[in-house]
Motif scaffolding. Structure first.
Motif, PDB file in Angstrom:
ATOM      1  N   LYS A   5       0.826  -1.215   0.000  1.00  0.00           N
ATOM      2  CA  LYS A   5       0.000   0.000   0.000  1.00  0.00           C
ATOM      3  C   LYS A   5       0.864   1.270   0.000  1.00  0.00           C
ATOM      4  O   LYS A   5       0.478   2.288  -0.573  1.00  0.00           O
ATOM      5  CB  LYS A   5      -0.946   0.000   1.197  1.00  0.00           C
ATOM      6  N   GLU A   6       2.028   1.190   0.619  1.00  0.00           N
ATOM      7  CA  GLU A   6       2.902   2.368   0.681  1.00  0.00           C
ATOM      8  C   GLU A   6       3.608   2.660  -0.644  1.00  0.00           C
ATOM      9  O   GLU A   6       3.979   3.797  -0.887  1.00  0.00           O
ATOM     10  CB  GLU A   6       3.941   2.176   1.789  1.00  0.00           C
ATOM     11  N   ILE A   7       3.784   1.655  -1.476  1.00  0.00           N
ATOM     12  CA  ILE A   7       4.488   1.897  -2.739  1.00  0.00           C
ATOM     13  C   ILE A   7       3.570   1.928  -3.952  1.00  0.00           C
ATOM     14  O   ILE A   7       3.982   2.310  -5.035  1.00  0.00           O
ATOM     15  CB  ILE A   7       5.614   0.867  -2.985  1.00  0.00           C
ATOM     16  N   MET A   8       2.323   1.533  -3.785  1.00  0.00           N
ATOM     17  CA  MET A   8       1.394   1.455  -4.916  1.00  0.00           C
ATOM     18  C   MET A   8       1.022   2.837  -5.442  1.00  0.00           C
ATOM     19  O   MET A   8       1.187   3.856  -4.775  1.00  0.00           O
ATOM     20  CB  MET A   8       0.118   0.734  -4.499  1.00  0.00           C
ATOM     21  N   HIS A   9       0.488   2.825  -6.642  1.00  0.00           N
ATOM     22  CA  HIS A   9      -0.118   4.016  -7.219  1.00  0.00           C
ATOM     23  C   HIS A   9      -1.601   3.930  -6.847  1.00  0.00           C
ATOM     24  O   HIS A   9      -2.302   3.027  -7.304  1.00  0.00           O
ATOM     25  CB  HIS A   9       0.064   4.020  -8.742  1.00  0.00           C
ATOM     26  N   ARG A 101       2.728  -5.621 -13.655  1.00  0.00           N
ATOM     27  CA  ARG A 101       1.797  -4.830 -12.859  1.00  0.00           C
ATOM     28  C   ARG A 101       1.030  -5.753 -11.927  1.00  0.00           C
ATOM     29  O   ARG A 101       0.730  -6.886 -12.278  1.00  0.00           O
ATOM     30  CB  ARG A 101       0.826  -4.102 -13.773  1.00  0.00           C
ATOM     31  N   LEU A 102       0.676  -5.204 -10.767  1.00  0.00           N
ATOM     32  CA  LEU A 102       0.026  -6.028  -9.757  1.00  0.00           C
ATOM     33  C   LEU A 102      -1.057  -5.214  -9.048  1.00  0.00           C
ATOM     34  O   LEU A 102      -0.753  -4.206  -8.404  1.00  0.00           O
ATOM     35  CB  LEU A 102       1.093  -6.483  -8.756  1.00  0.00           C
ATOM     36  N   PRO A 103      -2.322  -5.612  -9.177  1.00  0.00           N
ATOM     37  CA  PRO A 103      -3.377  -4.923  -8.420  1.00  0.00           C
ATOM     38  C   PRO A 103      -3.170  -5.120  -6.922  1.00  0.00           C
ATOM     39  O   PRO A 103      -2.728  -6.180  -6.482  1.00  0.00           O
ATOM     40  CB  PRO A 103      -4.661  -5.616  -8.875  1.00  0.00           C
ATOM     41  N   VAL A 104      -3.499  -4.083  -6.161  1.00  0.00           N
ATOM     42  CA  VAL A 104      -3.395  -4.132  -4.704  1.00  0.00           C
ATOM     43  C   VAL A 104      -4.820  -4.156  -4.147  1.00  0.00           C
ATOM     44  O   VAL A 104      -5.634  -3.286  -4.467  1.00  0.00           O
ATOM     45  CB  VAL A 104      -2.610  -2.925  -4.156  1.00  0.00           C
ATOM     46  N   ILE A 114       0.507  -1.645  -8.510  1.00  0.00           N
ATOM     47  CA  ILE A 114       1.959  -1.527  -8.418  1.00  0.00           C
ATOM     48  C   ILE A 114       2.523  -1.868  -9.780  1.00  0.00           C
ATOM     49  O   ILE A 114       2.180  -2.902 -10.366  1.00  0.00           O
ATOM     50  CB  ILE A 114       2.545  -2.466  -7.348  1.00  0.00           C
ATOM     51  N   SER A 115       3.370  -0.993 -10.285  1.00  0.00           N
ATOM     52  CA  SER A 115       4.039  -1.233 -11.559  1.00  0.00           C
ATOM     53  C   SER A 115       5.542  -1.196 -11.338  1.00  0.00           C
ATOM     54  O   SER A 115       6.015  -0.895 -10.239  1.00  0.00           O
ATOM     55  CB  SER A 115       3.645  -0.162 -12.577  1.00  0.00           C
TER      56      SER A 115
END
Length: 139
Positions: A5-9, A101-104, A114-115
């Motif tokens: 969560k801290e690094i995601m867009h 890419r990875l959905p959070v 996250i990309s």
């Protein structure tokens, strides 16, 4: 410990599996993104559609984007990461599944994506080099 969560867009947006590929392309343009998580009726992740999917799996094979649905292009099991997962788990997921890419997900809801760009912003140069080597060395 740094979390997903801290690094995601933040602010990722779903597209319904019933929406057309044409709508997906329009939404990608509006949001300036190249990927959209695809949801079912309960806003649960059921796939991912990319700009590349639209070109190769729809347009290049002569399908009509105005009649093709997002679910028609989704294949396999969609990968995601829990918002509280640590960065090492994120890196392992990207590496193991060779995805970019990875959905959070938090409380069964999409909260971000996250990309590789997000990874690059939050890792040291050595960590980035190691990640890139592991993910792309075998391609």
């Amino acid at each position: 410990m740094t979390t997903a969560k801290e690094i995601m867009h933040p602010g990722a947006q779903w597209i319904s599996r019933k929406d057309t590929v044409e709508r997906a392309a329009q939404l990608m343009k509006e949001l300036d993104v190249g990927v959209l998580p695809v949801s079912d009726e309960n806003e649960r992740l059921c796939g991912i559609i990319t700009d590349r999917d639209i070109v190769l799996k729809c347009i290049a094979v002569g399908h009509d984007p105005a009649k093709t649905t997002c679910s028609d292009l989704c294949e396999g099991t969609p990968r995601w990461i829990d918002a509280n997962a640590d960065v090492d788990e994120v890196l392992r997921a990207l590496e193991n599944h060779r995805i970019k890419r990875l959905p959070v997900i938090e409380n069964k809801k999409l909260v971000g994506m996250i990309s590789e760009v997000d990874i690059a912003r939050h890792l040291s140069e050595d960590e980035i080099a190691d990640f890139v080597e592991r993910v792309y060395a075998g391609r």
